[in-house]
Design a protein around this motif. Structure first.
Motif, PDB file in Angstrom:
ATOM      1  N   ASP A  53     -98.540  64.410 -27.181  1.00 54.53           N
ATOM      2  CA  ASP A  53     -98.855  64.084 -28.579  1.00 54.53           C
ATOM      3  C   ASP A  53    -100.349  64.234 -28.861  1.00 54.53           C
ATOM      4  OD1 ASP A  53     -96.357  62.870 -30.035  1.00 54.53           O
ATOM      5  OD2 ASP A  53     -96.283  62.098 -27.989  1.00 54.53           O
ATOM      6  N   GLY A  54    -101.112  64.640 -27.842  1.00 51.91           N
ATOM      7  CA  GLY A  54    -102.547  64.845 -28.037  1.00 51.91           C
ATOM      8  C   GLY A  54    -103.402  63.610 -27.766  1.00 51.91           C
ATOM      9  N   ASN A  55    -102.805  62.522 -27.256  1.00 52.59           N
ATOM     10  CA  ASN A  55    -103.610  61.340 -26.907  1.00 52.59           C
ATOM     11  C   ASN A  55    -104.315  61.573 -25.577  1.00 52.59           C
ATOM     12  OD1 ASN A  55    -102.540  59.593 -29.097  1.00 52.59           O
ATOM     13  ND2 ASN A  55    -100.621  59.795 -27.944  1.00 52.59           N
ATOM     14  N   LYS A  56    -105.521  61.020 -25.466  1.00 53.54           N
ATOM     15  CA  LYS A  56    -106.316  61.175 -24.245  1.00 53.54           C
ATOM     16  C   LYS A  56    -106.499  59.793 -23.603  1.00 53.54           C
ATOM     17  CE  LYS A  56    -111.049  62.608 -23.039  1.00 53.54           C
ATOM     18  NZ  LYS A  56    -112.353  62.955 -23.645  1.00 53.54           N
ATOM     19  N   TYR A  57    -106.355  59.725 -22.296  1.00 49.39           N
ATOM     20  CA  TYR A  57    -106.467  58.448 -21.585  1.00 49.39           C
ATOM     21  C   TYR A  57    -107.412  58.579 -20.396  1.00 49.39           C
ATOM     22  CZ  TYR A  57    -101.849  58.089 -23.795  1.00 49.39           C
ATOM     23  OH  TYR A  57    -100.810  58.112 -24.681  1.00 49.39           O
ATOM     24  N   VAL A  58    -108.053  57.480 -20.023  1.00 53.03           N
ATOM     25  CA  VAL A  58    -108.721  57.421 -18.721  1.00 53.03           C
ATOM     26  C   VAL A  58    -107.645  57.028 -17.716  1.00 53.03           C
ATOM     27  CG1 VAL A  58    -110.483  56.321 -17.310  1.00 53.03           C
ATOM     28  CG2 VAL A  58    -110.915  56.744 -19.732  1.00 53.03           C
ATOM     29  N   ASP A  59    -107.493  57.822 -16.673  1.00 52.32           N
ATOM     30  CA  ASP A  59    -106.377  57.665 -15.735  1.00 52.32           C
ATOM     31  C   ASP A  59    -106.775  56.838 -14.509  1.00 52.32           C
ATOM     32  OD1 ASP A  59    -104.069  57.962 -14.278  1.00 52.32           O
ATOM     33  OD2 ASP A  59    -104.376  60.082 -13.808  1.00 52.32           O
ATOM     34  N   TYR A  60    -106.092  55.711 -14.306  1.00 52.74           N
ATOM     35  CA  TYR A  60    -106.294  54.899 -13.098  1.00 52.74           C
ATOM     36  C   TYR A  60    -105.082  54.940 -12.173  1.00 52.74           C
ATOM     37  CZ  TYR A  60    -110.557  53.242 -15.225  1.00 52.74           C
ATOM     38  OH  TYR A  60    -111.805  53.202 -15.774  1.00 52.74           O
ATOM     39  N   SER A 392    -106.367  53.507 -24.785  1.00 53.75           N
ATOM     40  CA  SER A 392    -106.623  54.761 -24.060  1.00 53.75           C
ATOM     41  C   SER A 392    -106.938  54.583 -22.580  1.00 53.75           C
ATOM     42  CB  SER A 392    -107.768  55.554 -24.713  1.00 53.75           C
ATOM     43  OG  SER A 392    -107.521  55.725 -26.072  1.00 53.75           O
ATOM     44  N   VAL A 393    -106.388  53.522 -21.991  1.00 57.52           N
ATOM     45  CA  VAL A 393    -106.547  53.319 -20.543  1.00 57.52           C
ATOM     46  C   VAL A 393    -105.162  53.380 -19.916  1.00 57.52           C
ATOM     47  CG1 VAL A 393    -107.239  51.696 -18.742  1.00 57.52           C
ATOM     48  CG2 VAL A 393    -108.615  51.909 -20.826  1.00 57.52           C
ATOM     49  N   TYR A 394    -104.977  54.320 -18.993  1.00 60.49           N
ATOM     50  CA  TYR A 394    -103.673  54.523 -18.353  1.00 60.49           C
ATOM     51  C   TYR A 394    -103.706  53.896 -16.965  1.00 60.49           C
ATOM     52  CZ  TYR A 394     -99.557  57.287 -16.794  1.00 60.49           C
ATOM     53  OH  TYR A 394     -98.335  57.697 -16.314  1.00 60.49           O
ATOM     54  N   ILE A 395    -103.136  52.691 -16.833  1.00 62.37           N
ATOM     55  CA  ILE A 395    -103.050  52.088 -15.500  1.00 62.37           C
ATOM     56  C   ILE A 395    -101.663  52.370 -14.928  1.00 62.37           C
ATOM     57  CG2 ILE A 395    -104.747  50.260 -15.910  1.00 62.37           C
ATOM     58  CD1 ILE A 395    -102.319  48.305 -16.263  1.00 62.37           C
ATOM     59  N   SER A 396    -101.479  52.117 -13.628  1.00 62.29           N
ATOM     60  CA  SER A 396    -100.169  52.320 -13.021  1.00 62.29           C
ATOM     61  C   SER A 396     -99.159  51.411 -13.721  1.00 62.29           C
ATOM     62  CB  SER A 396    -100.227  52.013 -11.525  1.00 62.29           C
ATOM     63  OG  SER A 396    -101.001  52.985 -10.879  1.00 62.29           O
ATOM     64  N   PRO A 397     -97.948  51.933 -13.975  1.00 61.20           N
ATOM     65  CA  PRO A 397     -97.010  51.215 -14.845  1.00 61.20           C
ATOM     66  C   PRO A 397     -96.173  50.145 -14.144  1.00 61.20           C
ATOM     67  CG  PRO A 397     -96.107  53.335 -14.255  1.00 61.20           C
ATOM     68  CD  PRO A 397     -97.452  53.261 -13.614  1.00 61.20           C
ATOM     69  N   SER A 398     -96.727  49.440 -13.173  1.00 63.22           N
ATOM     70  CA  SER A 398     -95.975  48.352 -12.536  1.00 63.22           C
ATOM     71  C   SER A 398     -96.961  47.415 -11.874  1.00 63.22           C
ATOM     72  CB  SER A 398     -95.016  48.923 -11.484  1.00 63.22           C
ATOM     73  OG  SER A 398     -94.591  47.902 -10.608  1.00 63.22           O
ATOM     74  N   LYS A 399     -96.635  46.126 -11.880  1.00 61.71           N
ATOM     75  CA  LYS A 399     -97.516  45.164 -11.202  1.00 61.71           C
ATOM     76  C   LYS A 399     -97.498  45.373  -9.689  1.00 61.71           C
ATOM     77  CE  LYS A 399     -93.977  41.547 -10.866  1.00 61.71           C
ATOM     78  NZ  LYS A 399     -93.498  40.225 -11.280  1.00 61.71           N
ATOM     79  N   TYR A 400     -96.497  46.121  -9.202  1.00 59.68           N
ATOM     80  CA  TYR A 400     -96.406  46.384  -7.764  1.00 59.68           C
ATOM     81  C   TYR A 400     -97.150  47.644  -7.340  1.00 59.68           C
ATOM     82  CZ  TYR A 400     -92.630  42.956  -7.894  1.00 59.68           C
ATOM     83  OH  TYR A 400     -91.902  41.811  -8.067  1.00 59.68           O
ATOM     84  N   GLU A 401     -97.723  48.359  -8.297  1.00 54.21           N
ATOM     85  CA  GLU A 401     -98.407  49.604  -7.948  1.00 54.21           C
ATOM     86  C   GLU A 401     -99.923  49.423  -8.030  1.00 54.21           C
ATOM     87  OE1 GLU A 401     -96.812  52.125  -6.804  1.00 54.21           O
ATOM     88  OE2 GLU A 401     -94.757  51.858  -7.523  1.00 54.21           O
ATOM     89  N   ALA A 402    -100.619  50.076  -7.117  1.00 51.93           N
ATOM     90  CA  ALA A 402    -102.077  49.998  -7.094  1.00 51.93           C
ATOM     91  C   ALA A 402    -102.680  50.877  -8.184  1.00 51.93           C
ATOM     92  CB  ALA A 402    -102.583  50.463  -5.727  1.00 51.93           C
ATOM     93  N   ASN A 403    -103.930  50.602  -8.515  1.00 49.54           N
ATOM     94  CA  ASN A 403    -104.711  51.479  -9.394  1.00 49.54           C
ATOM     95  C   ASN A 403    -105.825  52.109  -8.573  1.00 49.54           C
ATOM     96  OD1 ASN A 403    -103.521  50.830 -12.130  1.00 49.54           O
ATOM     97  ND2 ASN A 403    -104.007  48.796 -11.339  1.00 49.54           N
ATOM     98  N   PHE A 404    -106.327  53.239  -9.064  1.00 48.97           N
ATOM     99  CA  PHE A 404    -107.278  54.011  -8.261  1.00 48.97           C
ATOM    100  C   PHE A 404    -108.478  54.458  -9.083  1.00 48.97           C
ATOM    101  CE2 PHE A 404    -103.037  54.406  -6.528  1.00 48.97           C
ATOM    102  CZ  PHE A 404    -103.242  54.102  -5.195  1.00 48.97           C
ATOM    103  N   ILE A 405    -109.610  54.581  -8.376  1.00 49.20           N
ATOM    104  CA  ILE A 405    -110.833  55.090  -8.995  1.00 49.20           C
ATOM    105  C   ILE A 405    -111.166  56.417  -8.308  1.00 49.20           C
ATOM    106  CG2 ILE A 405    -113.323  54.674  -9.232  1.00 49.20           C
ATOM    107  CD1 ILE A 405    -112.662  51.668  -9.334  1.00 49.20           C
TER     108      ILE A 405
END
Ligand SMILES: *Cc1c(COP(=O)(O)O)cnc(C)c1O
Length: 435
Positions: A53-60, A392-405
């Motif tokens: 849809d053209g949205n931009k996110y910072v990906d974690y 516009s912040v894309y974190i992992s979609p579960s409390k059981y999943e880690a996020n990354f830098i």
């Protein structure tokens, strides 16, 4: 903050579900437990994702920790282009495989020999087979909430996508297949001692994520890891370190080096393929020599050691090994951690950071194992995820999943995200208002 428009993703998801079970090719991608429609990705570059849809996110999420250099890193792309031009698969050996093996061996010295496969799942499956062959024993001790891929024998109290499923083991697996898999609470020395006193001499291996990343990021107690090392020595069983997430994610390279744990077998994945399907199982020479064709333990793969994946892996690890680049991830992680700590103290939530990975736990209680994570209200996480996405912040979609830098996440980007995390916490976290 404006309402997120994702009409195209919604339509795409409806179409996908007609042909693909759940609309996805790996369950957590469906956002089912968030009661939301997953966004469909158009492209990615550096720290950013764009949806259709053209949205931009910072990906974690970074492809669940794969893209440590950031998406579409120019150096990796250049190497991949070179590789692709020479044909994409031969099913015969190449010089690059030995080159990658040598890099792995240099960076992680417990890996004396290594075999490349196409996924983390395969790597752990082979590690378990090797451990059983080497020891002549059957029992594998694992820990609740640690995920080791989707092979039958290891789907017992797994984290990751299974964290959201009531019965944590899968249907379709005969009881007999998991009868030798024992799952114990992580960071719990007493239950480990109890089990080994009873059945220690039947244990082939203790299999662990040294820093679990599939029940959120859980920091191991040093004393728990020392106990594992001692038990392995006393009972003559092996240690399999599943470093599919943690391998190459730290300034000290991997978790075994950071915690001075000495595994007999190590599994790798995610980062090592530079965005292509690649895993690795490595360890002590006398154990790895059991693999066919040298020894009696069978393992094979049509695409194993695929030339494109291997060159993407070499490029990624080569780039990462530049002291300044690794320092960048480390410095930015420390920077992020310091600021996250400030927020956590102010608003009374829990967090964890190790290497370039982190979790935010929306609870006031300490989180040291799977049970603690499971107690965090799902609606709270779902709302946290939804509101961050709107910002516009894309974190992992579960409390059981880690996020990354990644290397591409500059301090400026991290600052912006920290502000958005703070805004969201103020809005949704019930304990925030007390301060
Ligand atoms: C992702 C993961 C696996 C499985 O790897 P795949 O490539 O998804 O098969 C195994 N172990 C750990 C610790 C992982 O994080």
């Amino acid at each position: 903050m404006k309402e997120l428009i994702n009409i195209r993703s919604q339509r795409a998801f409806t179409e996908a579900t007609k042909l693909i079970p759940g609309g996805v090719n790996s369950p957590v991608r469906a956002w089912k437990h968030l009661n939301a429609t997953p966004i469909f990705i158009e492209k990615a570059k550096g720290p950013y994702l764009w949806d259709i849809d053209g949205n931009k996110y910072v990906d974690y999420c970074l492809s669940w920790g794969v893209s440590i250099l950031g998406h579409a890193h120019p150096f990796v792309l250049r190497e991949v282009r070179k590789a692709v031009k020479r044909g994409t698969s031969y099913g015969a050996p190449t010089l690059h495989e030995t080159r990658l093996a040598s890099i792995v061996n240099q960076r992680i010295p417990t890996i004396e020999k290594v075999r490349f496969v196409s996924s983390g799942t395969e790597a752990v499956m082979t590690a378990v087979r090797l451990a059983r062959a080497f020891t002549g024993r059957n029992i594998i001790v694992k820990f609740n909430g640690c995920y080791h891929g989707h092979s039958d024998a290891l789907l017992v109290k797994s984290g990751s996508g299974l964290g959201n499923i009531q019965e944590s083991s899968s249907k379709g697996i005969p009881d007999e297949v998991v009868q030798y898999t024992v799952s114990l609470p992580f960071n719990d020395s007493a239950s480990l001692t109890r089990f080994f006193e009873e059945k220690g001499n039947k244990v082939a291996a203790i299999l662990l994520e040294i820093v679990p990343g599939n029940m959120g990021v859980i920091i191991p107690h040093q004393q728990f890891l020392e106990q594992i090392q001692q038990l392995a020595e006393s009972y003559n069983c092996l240690i399999i370190a599943d470093e599919v997430i943690t391998g190459f994610r730290h300034r000290m390279v991997s978790a075994q080096q950071y915690y001075a744990l000495k595994p007999d077998i190590t599994t790798l994945g995610k980062i090592i393929g530079g965005g292509f399907p690649l895993g690795a199982v490595g360890g002590r020479e006398e154990i790895l020599e059991l693999l066919a064709p040298e020894g009696p333990v069978y393992q094979a793969g049509t695409l194993s050691g695929n030339p494109v994946a291997v060159r993407a892996g070499i490029a990624t690890l080569t780039w990462l090994s530049q002291p300044l680049e690794l320092k960048k991830v480390f410095d930015n992680t420390v920077y992020f951690e310091n600021n996250l700590r400030r927020l956590a103290e102010k608003y009374q939530f829990q967090y964890s950071v190790w290497g370039g990975m982190f979790s935010i736990f929306l609870t006031t209680k300490p989180v040291v194992n799977f049970h603690d994570v499971s107690q965090i209200p799902d609606y709270l996480f779902a709302e946290f995820h939804r509101q961050l996405l709107q910002r516009s912040v894309y974190i992992s979609p579960s409390k059981y999943e880690a996020n990354f830098i990644s290397l591409a996440h500059s301090k400026k980007i991290l600052d912006d995200t920290l502000n958005k995390i703070e805004d969201t916490i103020i809005k949704i976290y019930p304990y925030a208002s007390h301060k």
